[in-house]
Design a protein around this motif. Structure first.
Motif, PDB file in Angstrom:
ATOM      1  N   PRO A 130      44.529  43.942  32.584  1.00  0.00           N
ATOM      2  CA  PRO A 130      43.756  44.583  31.518  1.00  0.00           C
ATOM      3  C   PRO A 130      43.888  46.106  31.572  1.00  0.00           C
ATOM      4  N   TYR A 158      37.339  40.462  36.530  1.00  0.00           N
ATOM      5  CA  TYR A 158      38.422  39.857  35.752  1.00  0.00           C
ATOM      6  C   TYR A 158      38.879  38.531  36.346  1.00  0.00           C
ATOM      7  N   LYS A 204      40.804  36.560  33.451  1.00  0.00           N
ATOM      8  CA  LYS A 204      41.865  37.436  32.944  1.00  0.00           C
ATOM      9  C   LYS A 204      42.864  37.818  34.028  1.00  0.00           C
TER      10      LYS A 204
END
Length: 161
Positions: free
Chosen positions: A84, A128, A133
């Motif tokens: 990210p 995350y 993610k």
């Protein structure tokens, strides 16, 4: 909490309450998607793409027009972020700070800053991992971080069609 009580520095723009497609936009959704992909291939991150779309193309928000975010558009086109963007920027900062400390090993303030920064990276990585993610086995490693930053924010794959 002193910052919350102050009256100074409160000037900023606000997002529209109901995000609708503005009438002045001259681009159709396909053109906007192409612009997004072109900017990503030039190396701009999603936040910078949004700023460029706003300032240079007069597109205030992408989501009301396309029905999806900039990141979703890129993933549909096969351009996937390695990590990210906020985590990538923190890792980038840590790599630069390590480079600084190699040249200036006695900079104790920078050492403390690096400790704080790497702590922030680990906390964000935990988040995350929890939301899916990042892979569960992902771990921050300063040596790998150099390679990650050198490789760039995006990895291009074949689009899922």
């Amino acid at each position: 909490m002193a910052g919350k009580r102050r009256k100074k520095g409160r000037s900023h723009s606000t997002r529209p309450a109901t995000p609708t497609v503005p009438k002045w936009i001259q681009y159709d959704p396909e053109e906007i998607e192409e612009i997004i992909v072109d900017l990503a291939r030039k190396g701009y991150g999603p936040s910078m793409i949004g700023i460029i779309l706003r300032d240079q193309f007069g597109i205030p928000l992408v989501k009301p027009i396309l029905g999806k975010s900039i990141t979703e558009v890129l993933e549909e086109r096969g351009i996937k972020m390695v990590v990210p963007e906020d985590l990538f920027r923190l890792i980038e900062k840590a790599v630069n700070l390590r480079r600084h400390l190699e040249e200036h090993p006695k900079d104790t303030h920078a050492k403390k800053g690096l400790l704080d920064l790497e702590s922030k990276i680990r906390r964000l990585a935990e988040y995350y991992k929890r939301v899916g993610k990042l892979p569960r086995d992902w771990k921050y490693d300063p040596q790998q971080a150099k390679l990650l930053v050198a490789g760039g924010l995006y990895r291009e794959e074949k689009p899922a069609s």
